[in-house]
Design an enzyme around this catalytic site. Sequence first.
Site, PDB file in Angstrom:
ATOM      1  CG  ASP A   1      43.599  39.316  42.939  1.00 40.69           C
ATOM      2  OD1 ASP A   1      43.575  39.735  41.772  1.00 40.69           O
ATOM      3  OD2 ASP A   1      44.582  38.762  43.456  1.00 40.69           O
TER       4      ASP A   1
ATOM      5  CG  ASP B   1      46.364  37.626  40.956  1.00 41.48           C
ATOM      6  OD1 ASP B   1      46.653  38.462  40.089  1.00 41.48           O
ATOM      7  OD2 ASP B   1      46.940  37.556  42.060  1.00 41.48           O
TER       8      ASP B   1
END
Length: 730
Positions: A626, A438
Site C-alpha cells: 500500500d 485496502d
Amino acid sequence: MSMKQDLSVFVRHRDGDVAGMELAVDGIRCAGCMQAIESGLSREADILSARVNLALKRVTVEWREGALRPETVIERLSKLGFKAYPFLPAADRDGASNEEKRLLRCLGVAGFAAMNIMLLSVSVWSGNNSDISPVTRDFFHWLSALLALPTAAYAGRPFFESALRALRAGAVNMDVPITLGVVLALGMSVVETWNHAEHAYFDGAVMLLFFLLIGRYLDELMRRRTRDLAGNLAALKAETATRLSANGETVVVPIAAISRGDLVLVRPGERVSVDGMVESGASDIDQSLVTGETAPISVVSGASVYAGTVNLSGALTVRVAAAGGGTLLDEIDRLMAQAVESRSRYVRLSDRAARLYAPLVHATALATFLGWIAFGLGWQQALIIAITVLIITCPCALGLAIPAVQVVAASALFRQKVMLKEGGALERLAEADTVVFDKTGTLTLPDPALVNAASIAPEVLRMAGSLAAASRHPLARPIALAAGNLPPIEGVREHHGLGLSALCDGAEMRLGSVAFCDAEAAAAPVAAAFPTASLIAWRHGEASAVFAVDQELRPDAEACVQALAALGLRVLILSGDRASAVAPMAARLGIADYKADLRPDEKLSELDRLAAQGCKILMVGDGLNDAPALAKAHVSISPISATHLAQASADIVFLGDSLAPVASSIRTARQARKLMLENLWFAVLYNAIAVPVAIAGLATPLVAAAAMSGSSLIVTLNALRAARRSGASR
C-alpha cells in the site's frame, strides 16, 4: 566559576545523519518573530531546517550530524534577540506559570495607577471648563507624571524588553509599534506639561498599557490552554524502570539504562515504562492510550504491552522490545510535535501577510502623521492619531489566526487516537471526497484470529492450544492465543508442510492440515460456514475438530463506512487479496465499488483513474504493497499496526483497532478548515475597518489597544472550537 550544561543529551538523532533539538524560546509573539528566527538560523550553513511553533513558543532545529554543537544554535538565537533553552516539559510549565504571574503583577500595577491618574485627569478636565488655575493644573499633570512614568517603566516591561531585543537583533516584532506608541504618548505628555499646556495624556498612556496587558495576559492563558490541548505526553513517561538481573535481584535504574532484551518488573499500580512482551505474570492493563478502549484488558505471557499504559492488578515480568526514545509513546509524541510544527498552506499565507505588516504599519503611521500635519492639524493631535494607527494595526490576530486552529485541531485528533504527521494533511483531509480502503489489515484486524472459537469445546481448545504454542506458524498463533497462551506440550514433533504431533494421554495428538489430521468430514461444514477462512484440523485418537482462522473485520468497520457515506464520501475497496475474500466483505460493508487481485502498480493506476475524474482521494492502507498508493493519494492514513514503510508514506496515523478515527478525523478537519477561513476573514475584516477608522482620527490609543487585544482573543477563542468533535459534515 560558571558551570556549563551538556546539551548533547537533548539532541535527537535520526536516519540520514541528521541531528535535531527542540528548544523553548522566550519572546516569540508574532509572525515577525517567527520570520526572524527561521531566516536567522537558516543563514547558518550547517542548519538544515528551523521551524517555529508560535502557539507553543518552541523551535525545532535540525542540522547535519557532527557539523555543529547544540550550544551554537542557542548562541545564534541569543544574537537574534531570543533567549532559548532545551525544551523540558516541567520547565516549560514553570516558565509559562511565571510569565502569567509576571503579567498579572504588571496588570495590577497598571490598573491601580490608571485609576488614580484618571481621578486627577477628571479634576483637570472639569477644571478646564471652569476656573482651575494654571498652577493647579500643572501640579495635577506633574503628579500624574510621577505616577505614570514609573508605572510605565514597570508595567510596560513585557513590551519594552521584547521590542528592545528585536531592535538589537535588527528585526521588528509586534511589540515595537506598541512600545513606540506608549513612549511617544508619555514623551509628548511630558513636553506638554513642561510647556504648561491644558492637555496631557498620562491617563491615556497608562490605560493603554492596562488594556494591552489585559490582552497579553488573556492571550497567555489561551496559549497555555492550547499547549494543554496539545496533549503533552511527558507525564505518561516513566523516568525509571525496575530491571531484573540474572540472579533474580531487582535494581531501579534510569530508563536510559534499559536495553532491548532486558527483563523489567512492573508492579501493580505502576506505569509501564517500556514496550515489550510479557514474559511471566498476569494482570489487567489500562491500554486506552494505544487502543482507545477504556475497559482494562487482561494480559498473560506472550501479550504485548506498551510504555505509558498502566498495570492495574498483578505483577508482570516484561521482556523489553523498546525503551527510552524508541517506544510507541515516543513515536506518538514525535508525530504530535511534527504535526504542530509543520506549515500548512493557510499557515504560510498568514505568515507571509503578517511579515509584510511590520514595515507597512510604520510606513502607514508616518504617512498618517505627515498627512494630518499637511492638512493643518497640530503636531500633538497628528501624533496621537499616528500612535493610534501604530497600536490598532498590530498583526497579532493575523499571526495567530491559523496556528492556533492547527494546534487545537491536532490535539483534538490526538484525543481521537489520530496523529497528523504534517500540518498540510489537515487541509487535504478536509478536501477529501473519496475514501479508498485496502482490505487486509485495514478493514480487517492486522492479525488473523480464530473465528469459530465459540463452536470449539473448551477442553479441545486447551489441548490444541498447548500443541499450537510449540509452533511459529502464523496460523498456529491465533489458536494459541484463543487458548490463553498455555505452555507448550512436551515432545512435540514438527512434520514439515503438514503440522505438529505429540503424545498426549497415551495417544497421538495432531494439529495441522485437514489431510494430515484425516478430518475431511469435520472440515466440510466449517468450510461452508467460513468460506474465506484457512482451516486447521486437530485430532486426538478418534476425536477431531477443525479451526477456522481468518482476518476479522475491525469492530466498527460497518459503522465507519456508514459514517463516511453520511459525510457525503464515496467509499471503495482496492485490495491485493483474492476476489473470493474481498467480495463477501464488500457485500457485508455495503460497498458496491471494489476491486481485488491488484498489484501495487495496478492500485496506482486505479488512483490515477479516480484522480482524473476529479476525485480527492483519502487512501487508508497498512501493508508494504500500500505504500506507493499512500504516497500517491491526495491524503493518506494508516493504522499504527502498519508496516514502517506504510507509516512513512502516510500523512496520518491512527491508534487502536477501531476505524472510527477515519470518519471523526474528517469531521475535525472540515471543522478546522472552516475555523481557519473564519479567522483569516475576521483578521482581514478587522484591519479593513480598524485602519481607516484610526487614520481618520476616529479612534483613540485607548480604543486601539482594546480593539487590538480583543481581535487576538477572538481568533484564539474561535480556534478553541476545533477541540469540539463535530457531529456532522461541515
